[in-house]
Motif scaffolding. Sequence first.
Motif, PDB file in Angstrom:
ATOM      1  N   ALA B   7       0.817  -1.213   0.000  1.00  0.00           N
ATOM      2  CA  ALA B   7       0.000   0.000   0.000  1.00  0.00           C
ATOM      3  C   ALA B   7       0.851   1.263   0.000  1.00  0.00           C
ATOM      4  CB  ALA B   7      -0.930  -0.003   1.203  1.00  0.00           C
ATOM      5  N   THR B   8       1.667   1.442   1.053  1.00  0.00           N
ATOM      6  CA  THR B   8       2.527   2.619   1.077  1.00  0.00           C
ATOM      7  C   THR B   8       3.863   2.262   0.437  1.00  0.00           C
ATOM      8  OG1 THR B   8       2.860   1.920   3.339  1.00  0.00           O
ATOM      9  CG2 THR B   8       1.741   4.005   3.031  1.00  0.00           C
ATOM     10  N   PRO B   9       4.447   3.206  -0.336  1.00  0.00           N
ATOM     11  CA  PRO B   9       5.734   2.907  -0.928  1.00  0.00           C
ATOM     12  C   PRO B   9       6.798   2.689   0.151  1.00  0.00           C
ATOM     13  CG  PRO B   9       5.086   5.193  -1.325  1.00  0.00           C
ATOM     14  CD  PRO B   9       3.936   4.530  -0.656  1.00  0.00           C
ATOM     15  N   THR B  10       7.747   1.821  -0.149  1.00  0.00           N
ATOM     16  CA  THR B  10       8.740   1.461   0.863  1.00  0.00           C
ATOM     17  C   THR B  10      10.137   1.967   0.463  1.00  0.00           C
ATOM     18  OG1 THR B  10       7.509  -0.536   1.327  1.00  0.00           O
ATOM     19  CG2 THR B  10       9.785  -0.477   2.093  1.00  0.00           C
ATOM     20  N   ALA B  35       4.850   9.392   4.766  1.00  0.00           N
ATOM     21  CA  ALA B  35       4.253   8.887   3.526  1.00  0.00           C
ATOM     22  C   ALA B  35       4.842   7.554   3.077  1.00  0.00           C
ATOM     23  CB  ALA B  35       4.420   9.930   2.427  1.00  0.00           C
ATOM     24  N   HIS B  36       5.901   7.085   3.770  1.00  0.00           N
ATOM     25  CA  HIS B  36       6.562   5.863   3.333  1.00  0.00           C
ATOM     26  C   HIS B  36       6.734   4.893   4.490  1.00  0.00           C
ATOM     27  CE1 HIS B  36       7.707   8.671   0.164  1.00  0.00           C
ATOM     28  NE2 HIS B  36       8.024   7.644  -0.578  1.00  0.00           N
ATOM     29  N   GLU B  80      11.379   1.141  10.822  1.00  0.00           N
ATOM     30  CA  GLU B  80      11.678  -0.233  11.245  1.00  0.00           C
ATOM     31  C   GLU B  80      13.182  -0.436  11.146  1.00  0.00           C
ATOM     32  OE1 GLU B  80       9.338  -3.048   8.918  1.00  0.00           O
ATOM     33  OE2 GLU B  80       7.824  -1.483   8.671  1.00  0.00           O
ATOM     34  N   LEU B  81      13.812  -0.566  12.298  1.00  0.00           N
ATOM     35  CA  LEU B  81      15.274  -0.666  12.324  1.00  0.00           C
ATOM     36  C   LEU B  81      15.659  -2.078  12.746  1.00  0.00           C
ATOM     37  CD1 LEU B  81      18.145   0.645  12.437  1.00  0.00           C
ATOM     38  CD2 LEU B  81      17.595   1.389  14.748  1.00  0.00           C
ATOM     39  N   TYR B  82      16.387  -2.792  11.891  1.00  0.00           N
ATOM     40  CA  TYR B  82      16.812  -4.150  12.218  1.00  0.00           C
ATOM     41  C   TYR B  82      18.314  -4.147  12.495  1.00  0.00           C
ATOM     42  CZ  TYR B  82      12.186  -5.288  10.531  1.00  0.00           C
ATOM     43  OH  TYR B  82      10.829  -5.335  10.385  1.00  0.00           O
ATOM     44  N   VAL B  83      18.651  -4.249  13.764  1.00  0.00           N
ATOM     45  CA  VAL B  83      20.055  -4.187  14.167  1.00  0.00           C
ATOM     46  C   VAL B  83      20.676  -5.576  14.036  1.00  0.00           C
ATOM     47  CG1 VAL B  83      21.574  -3.739  16.128  1.00  0.00           C
ATOM     48  CG2 VAL B  83      19.608  -2.274  15.722  1.00  0.00           C
ATOM     49  N   ASP B 108      10.507   0.199  -3.004  1.00  0.00           N
ATOM     50  CA  ASP B 108      10.276   1.086  -4.135  1.00  0.00           C
ATOM     51  C   ASP B 108      11.539   1.891  -4.379  1.00  0.00           C
ATOM     52  OD1 ASP B 108       7.248   0.791  -4.762  1.00  0.00           O
ATOM     53  OD2 ASP B 108       7.435   0.815  -2.580  1.00  0.00           O
ATOM     54  N   ILE B 109      12.170   2.258  -3.264  1.00  0.00           N
ATOM     55  CA  ILE B 109      13.440   2.963  -3.363  1.00  0.00           C
ATOM     56  C   ILE B 109      14.438   2.286  -2.431  1.00  0.00           C
ATOM     57  CG2 ILE B 109      14.616   5.121  -2.822  1.00  0.00           C
ATOM     58  CD1 ILE B 109      11.913   6.461  -3.577  1.00  0.00           C
TER      59      ILE B 109
END
Lengths: 117, 868
Positions: B7-10, B35-36, B80-83, B108-109
């Motif tokens: 749904a939302t661009p990532t 927005a992302h 969302e931070l994946y350490v 998306d980017i």
Amino acid sequence: MTLAPETTDLKIQLLIDNSWFTVCDLNVLLPGRGVAALLPDGRQAAIFRDRAGTLYAIDNRDPFGGAAVLSRGLTGTHQGSPFVASPLLKQRFDLRSGQCLDDETVSVTVYEVRTAA
Amino acid sequence: MPATDGATPTIVLVGHGMVGQRFLEALADRGLTAAHRVVVLCEEPRPAYDRVALTSYFSGKTPEDLSMTDMEFIEKEGIELYVGDPAETIDREAKRVTARSGMVVDYDILVLATGSYPFVPPVPNKDAKGCFVYRTIEDLLAIEEYASTRTTGAVVGGGLLGLEAAGALKGLGLTSHIVEFAPRLMPVQVDDGGGAALLRTIQEMGLSVHTGVGTQEIVVDEDGAVTGMKLSDGSELATDLVVFSAGVRPRDQLARDCGLSVGERGGIAVDDQCRTVNDPHVFAIGECALASDGRVYGLVAPGYEQAETAAATIAADEAAFTGADLSTKLKLLGVDVASFGDAHGATADCLDVVYSDSRSGLYKKLVIGRDGTLLGGILVGDAEAYGTLKAFTGSVPPVSPESLVLPAGAGESVQLGPTALPDDAIICSCNNVRKGTIRGAVTEHNCTTVPEVKKCTKAGTTCGSCVKVLGQLVTAELEASGVVVDKGLCGCFSQTREELYEIVLALRINKYQDLLDRYGREDARGGDGCEICKPAVASIIASLAPTIGADVYVLDGEQATLQDTNDHFLANLQKNGSYSVVPRIPGGEITPEGLIVIGEIARDFGLYTKITGGQRIDMFGARVEQLPLIWTRLVDAGFESGHAYGKSLRTVKSCVGQTWCRYGVQDSVRMAIDLELRYRGLRSPHKLKSAVSGCARECAEAQSKDFGIIATSGGWNLYVGGNGGATPRHADLLAQDLNDAELIKLIDRFLMFYIRTADRLERTSTWLERIPGGLDHVRDVVVEDSLGICEELESLMTAHVAHYRDEWSDTINDPEKLARFVSFVNAPDTPDPVVGFVPERDQIKPDLPLLSIGLRPADDVLEGSAQR
Ligand code: SRM
Ligand SMILES: Cc1cc2nc3c(=O)[nH]c(=O)nc-3n(C[C@H](O)[C@H](O)[C@H](O)COP(=O)(O)OP(=O)(O)OC[C@H]3O[C@@H](n4cnc5c(N)ncnc54)[C@H](O)[C@@H]3O)c2cc1C
Ligand code: SF4
Ligand code: FES
């Protein structure tokens, strides 16, 4: 309670409950340094004398810290008003109005003071 | 299964280093996080931290201190931070990233910010036990652990990072070597002249430098641990540990594997917008990127600009990164090194202006164009002018270039104020903040202090080298906008403390009222002064008492009315209005009889006793009327005031020293006692602390003192300007291998010079950092006598020593003074009922009726937290 030895000099008096309460000789007060007096009802007053000879008296209790130490603070003039800075955390109190100059919501009681022969 | 809901661009960010973090902030600033969906893959076990300040870990910064990541920010922005989960593959076709954990994210980017890895030359045994690189906190932890049981270390590479690493090894107590292939240190930043100045200074610090030699092999023992290295000149260097610091290479493997173009020497090729040249959906920023000007930037500032550019492009704003300035200013091993603009004079027809003083390790070069334009330069040893010079680069400075490189005091030197700079001059190159923006922060955003401006503009928040210029600009801007930045001591005096000292000394003024009425501000004359100038002037009068004809007794006459409450009662006020009593115990040495007297007094008066951090005993809970009784007994037993209440000498701590300790090389206790007795009672701008250690093991912690002494086999080393407390500072070495007489002479001069020139409540540490010229200037004045005042400084001290009297014994012998030690003037025998105690751990503690404790909003809450 033993009272300070009498001398012939002028006395400092505070107006307590509509009568003048004698505290000490004027000459024990160094200009710029305070003394504390125990009042008949157990309260304490801090009494100061400035360089011009004017006397001031306010409550001795520091309303911030709770200790009875305002008489041991340093005095000065701030924009024409005489003040004492608490020796605990240095808040200043106007000696004429009792208003704290660093926190407008706080003030201390002021006593009327005079000298008498 | 793809983790995105479509749904939302990532936006996926690979790499959470300094540049990655700045990119996230830039996304948030532009509202893109809302927005992302933003996913961050972070390889290291901890989120982004300040790599530039990595070495400060060895000076006490914890990994937490170094963190640049505000978890609240991450949460608030929904990132969302994946350490500890690096990206392993990229499928550009499917626009999908797979992480080591197996997690799959559709993007998306995609933004690559993977930084660099340290280059390790392919020498035999390069991976042996004891070989390290210097890039991450984990590297430092490993080096620290390994070094703890070794004695020697070598760094391969004498560039910026190599010198930092070598300094760190030295700091860990290792004998340190630097091996550099090029003929000089820091070959990229400085030229031969600068390299020579740097070399001299660094060798003087005890580091061995080997230039012009390469490392051919790492030598190992039977266990495979490092024992040395073979060098290209045939020699062998014995070492337990090797740190490779031979440059960095972009981490572009991930990009290579998915078919993105990389440069010949590495780096993910990007355009002016930081988009990869092959794929509009993929960006690369920071040290892994090959910018459109064909360079890979190994500094943080260009990376930040790239981060902003990428974020702006994603937001469809216009932005471009086409190249950056490589100016750097560093403090390497305590030596200032800076280079800016065209430092090597590559421009055709340019001229050099060089000032070089090998004696003091100074080297300054400016590169000037034919038309007088400042093109660049190199500063070694003193980079004071860096901020201003860098900002003038590209323009014709308003004064002659020679005058800009001459050291202060050498005739024609000029200090160009930052006010002369144009508005578009870059003040903070790390964060690309221009002078105009800083002025705007003051004029439009109403910032009035440096911290506020830092917060508002980000200037000064990275390497910190611009903070000084920042401060000058803020002051200038405030002044220009009509806010008077008054340098006066207080509302009563427009002079600084130093100026008042000079007036008092020159005119022999020994009365505060006299000084106020003659030299105070117009409207303060004839008045009562204030709580700031009274103690400050009292201190000046006390320091100079014998010389200006004042009584050395601080409660004499008018002096009594000027003292802070502690000095007035010669004891320290406690929270409930009682006092503490600290007798002097010189050097911490005390007889059993002395201990018994203190014990008996404490018992008889019911005092709480505690061993202080200053090697003596504090007795707490004395009522004001008890002080004279306590002191009568102490004075009878031979004790004196410890001045724990005064801005004066506190303690001279000592270790047990040569007399008992198997390592001691001098009698540290005797020296500590001598010093404590010499300087006791000396009033100064702030308290003075000292210590004497019997050998380099430093058990007395002399290097954290205002003046600290460490014994050597040849005498004493004198360190000055140390500080514990809130802003700790290691002391600087002032002079070495002094005999007793030389040591005392130097301390006399140092202390009197400090007392003369410091601000009120300014410890020697802050003073040394503040005064123009710093330590070098102080050394010139007190060692070389460059101002010709040493004789006067010594005679002032001699007068102090000759006239010292114990103020408690003066007091107990003066009935008029004793009369002041009462709770109530009208009831001298009645104790203050507010002073109460309750039991605690077999002793007492203050019992205070609870009241809201408010703090005075001004600056003076901590005793002595003067404006710094
Ligand atoms: C009693 C003692 C703590 C203890 O129980 O151990 C102590 C107690 C106080 N310290 Fe301290 N300091 C004591 C050792 C230290 C030390 C350790 C040392 O001297 O080795 C330090 C760090 C070293 C240093 O100063 O560099 C220390 C750093 C401070 C500081 C921070 C100074 C700074 O430059 O940042 C202050 C605040 C100030 O002076 O501005 C302070 C201020 C104070 C004051 C005066 C605060 C106050 O106004 O009430 C405390 C007075 C207590 C009292 O009434 O006696 N005290 N204080 C120690 C007395 C030592 C002595 O024998 O005289
Ligand atoms: C000791 C030292 C001192 C320095 N001093 C200065 C200085 O004074 N001035 C200056 O301007 N610069 C200095 N630098 C350089 C500066 O630190 C770098 O320019 C800056 O950190 C670059 O930022 P970056 O985000 O591009 O790379 P980094 O900060 O290196 O961050 C890259 C991150 O990406 C991670 N990563 C790599 N691959 C993956 C993957 N596949 N998946 C997930 N994560 C990955 C890495 O683990 C790393 O955490 C110094 C560097 C060091 C080591
Ligand atoms: S500093 Fe040296 S002499 Fe002093 S106690 Fe420590 S090891 Fe012994
Ligand atoms: S120049 Fe580095 S923080 Fe400003």
